[in-house]
Design a protein around this motif. Sequence first.
Motif, short mmCIF file in Angstrom:
data_model
loop_
_atom_site.label_atom_id
_atom_site.label_comp_id
_atom_site.label_asym_id
_atom_site.label_seq_id
_atom_site.Cartn_x
_atom_site.Cartn_y
_atom_site.Cartn_z
N THR A 163 1.59 0.29 14.24
CA THR A 163 0.88 1.48 15.14
C THR A 163 -0.24 2.00 14.53
OG1 THR A 163 2.29 3.18 14.09
CG2 THR A 163 3.03 1.59 16.35
N MET A 164 -0.95 2.73 15.14
CA MET A 164 -2.22 3.42 14.44
C MET A 164 -1.69 4.34 13.55
SD MET A 164 -4.87 4.43 17.91
CE MET A 164 -3.55 4.93 18.87
N GLU A 165 -0.44 5.21 13.98
CA GLU A 165 -0.44 6.01 12.82
C GLU A 165 0.20 5.30 11.57
OE1 GLU A 165 0.36 7.70 16.97
OE2 GLU A 165 0.75 5.99 15.96
N ALA A 166 1.07 4.40 11.73
CA ALA A 166 1.38 3.67 10.45
C ALA A 166 0.22 3.08 9.76
CB ALA A 166 2.62 2.73 10.86
N ARG A 167 -0.56 2.64 10.25
CA ARG A 167 -1.55 1.95 9.71
C ARG A 167 -2.37 2.88 8.79
NH1 ARG A 167 -3.75 -1.97 14.77
NH2 ARG A 167 -2.44 -3.90 14.09
N ALA A 168 -2.26 4.29 9.02
CA ALA A 168 -2.98 5.15 8.23
C ALA A 168 -2.04 5.68 7.32
CB ALA A 168 -3.30 6.45 9.00
N LEU A 169 -0.73 5.69 7.39
CA LEU A 169 0.34 6.10 6.62
C LEU A 169 0.68 5.12 5.38
CD1 LEU A 169 2.03 8.55 5.92
CD2 LEU A 169 3.70 7.31 7.56
N ALA A 170 0.78 3.96 5.67
CA ALA A 170 0.97 2.79 4.68
C ALA A 170 -0.07 2.69 3.60
CB ALA A 170 1.32 1.31 5.41
N PRO A 171 -1.15 2.52 3.94
CA PRO A 171 -2.24 2.44 2.78
C PRO A 171 -2.12 3.82 2.02
CG PRO A 171 -3.56 2.01 4.82
CD PRO A 171 -1.94 2.52 5.26
N ALA A 173 0.73 5.57 1.03
CA ALA A 173 1.78 4.99 0.15
C ALA A 173 1.34 4.02 -0.69
CB ALA A 173 3.05 4.75 0.95
N ALA A 174 1.02 3.06 -0.40
CA ALA A 174 0.52 1.86 -1.25
C ALA A 174 -0.44 2.52 -2.41
CB ALA A 174 -0.37 0.87 -0.35
N VAL A 175 -1.35 3.16 -2.22
CA VAL A 175 -2.19 3.69 -3.19
C VAL A 175 -1.55 4.65 -4.13
CG1 VAL A 175 -4.29 5.25 -3.66
CG2 VAL A 175 -4.23 3.47 -2.01
N ARG A 176 -0.59 5.29 -3.63
CA ARG A 176 0.30 6.32 -4.52
C ARG A 176 0.92 5.63 -5.50
NH1 ARG A 176 3.50 7.85 -7.19
NH2 ARG A 176 4.80 9.72 -7.19
N PHE A 177 1.52 4.44 -4.99
CA PHE A 177 2.63 3.78 -5.75
C PHE A 177 2.01 2.59 -6.50
CE2 PHE A 177 5.33 6.13 -3.46
CZ PHE A 177 6.47 6.64 -4.11
N HIS A 178 0.73 2.42 -6.33
CA HIS A 178 -0.12 1.34 -7.00
C HIS A 178 0.28 -0.04 -6.55
CE1 HIS A 178 -2.28 4.32 -9.17
NE2 HIS A 178 -1.36 4.92 -9.73
N THR A 179 0.81 -0.40 -5.50
CA THR A 179 1.42 -1.33 -5.09
C THR A 179 0.62 -2.08 -3.85
OG1 THR A 179 3.50 -2.68 -4.43
CG2 THR A 179 2.80 -0.55 -3.04
N GLY A 180 1.22 -3.39 -3.46
CA GLY A 180 0.33 -4.12 -2.45
C GLY A 180 0.85 -3.67 -1.20
N LEU A 181 -0.24 -3.84 -0.28
CA LEU A 181 0.37 -3.78 1.16
C LEU A 181 -0.31 -4.92 2.14
CD1 LEU A 181 1.14 -2.14 3.65
CD2 LEU A 181 -1.01 -0.89 3.60
N THR A 182 0.77 -5.65 2.70
CA THR A 182 0.20 -6.82 3.63
C THR A 182 0.30 -6.35 4.96
OG1 THR A 182 1.26 -8.54 2.03
CG2 THR A 182 0.77 -9.09 4.49
N ALA A 183 -0.73 -6.31 5.74
CA ALA A 183 -0.92 -5.87 7.19
C ALA A 183 -0.69 -6.77 8.21
CB ALA A 183 -2.22 -4.91 7.17
N ASP A 184 -0.03 -6.33 9.25
CA ASP A 184 -0.01 -7.30 10.60
C ASP A 184 0.85 -8.36 10.33
OD1 ASP A 184 -1.48 -5.17 11.85
OD2 ASP A 184 -3.10 -6.40 12.06
N CYS A 185 1.80 -8.35 9.60
CA CYS A 185 2.65 -9.49 9.48
C CYS A 185 3.43 -9.95 10.68
CB CYS A 185 4.07 -9.24 8.44
SG CYS A 185 3.40 -9.08 6.53
N THR A 186 3.57 -11.32 10.69
CA THR A 186 4.08 -12.01 11.82
C THR A 186 5.62 -12.56 11.32
OG1 THR A 186 2.85 -13.86 11.56
CG2 THR A 186 2.04 -12.37 13.00
N GLU A 187 5.99 -12.70 10.08
CA GLU A 187 6.93 -13.20 9.60
C GLU A 187 7.36 -12.52 8.59
OE1 GLU A 187 10.34 -14.10 9.58
OE2 GLU A 187 9.60 -15.32 11.27
#
Length: 340
Positions: A163-171, A173-187
């Motif tokens: 969603t628009m909100e989670a697309r702002a929130l997930a990055p 958290a990803a920056v905070r924990f220095h981890t990867g983030l894969t967007a718009d997964c279908t599987e």
Amino acid sequence: MGRVHVNEELCVGCGACVQACLFGAIELEEKARITEACRGCGSCVSVCPCEAIEEESRKASGKDLGSWRGVMVFAQQEGGRLHPVFYEILGKAKELAAKLKEPLYAAAIGSGVRDEEFAGLGLDRVYCYDDPCYEDFRGDVFGPALCACIEQVKPAIVLYGATMEARALAPYAAVRFHTGLTADCTELAITENGLLLQTRPAFGGNIMANILTEDERPQMATVREKVFRSLAREKSGFPEIIRCKAPETASEIDIYRRYPAENFTDIADSDIIVAVGKGVKRKEDLPMFQELADRLGAAFASSRALVELGWMPIERQIGLSGRTVKPKLLLTLGISGSIQ
């Protein structure tokens, strides 16, 4: 595979790696040289007859990866009710947790969160941040709460609806924990060694990319709406609800007034859709297709081309760069491309 390097003692300058490189990232002088264009695909490693190209050793992240366990889903709220995409992701998350034999969590951040919303969903625990400051979504307020929850629970996997909100929130958290983030997964799936295999379309949908986060935690992905089947609520079962204190956060965003959308129908919730594309040559012809949609009781949508022309509003856009829809009947007129 990570970045690669050339062992100059073994390299004979044959050029096999140059021809195999998909990204033009290898230059040949007397010896092969890997440039910054390298994407670590590994195609050069397999073709080198001298075994002169090797994978660089990964730097240790410093995290005890074994201490990160469980699958967490961000439980997005709308007026105290769970967003429909939460049920879609939770069904898949439940499968992943069962495969890992690890617990299933939800992180609920909102105002007026109702405990009964989580009944019969197979969750082990819900971490609830219920406070008036979360009535409206603001990334710089929700972010610290989510990060505090992840820090406390240490889930191996965190999933969000795209969603628009989670697309702002997930990055955040990803920056905070220095981890990867894969967007718009279908599987999503679990590999044999217990990693989250994240699949998403790439290069305009021409290929499906499989992505792993091997050296960092948590593994994080956003999932498109309408991709997975919604989880059916069971008659019994109630998770442990853990009340969490809202972190003290000063927001840079002020909300002065809300304007409710009038006569708005979300095309993602429509059972019948009439969609038009670049095959429509004149804006003056759109009312004809709108009339067809009205007679069918359908939502009216379009591809990106007409949105970019200013003929259709962006909330009516479907496709890879628009809304993901799953109607019972979709009538497309003048839309090209199999991925659409």
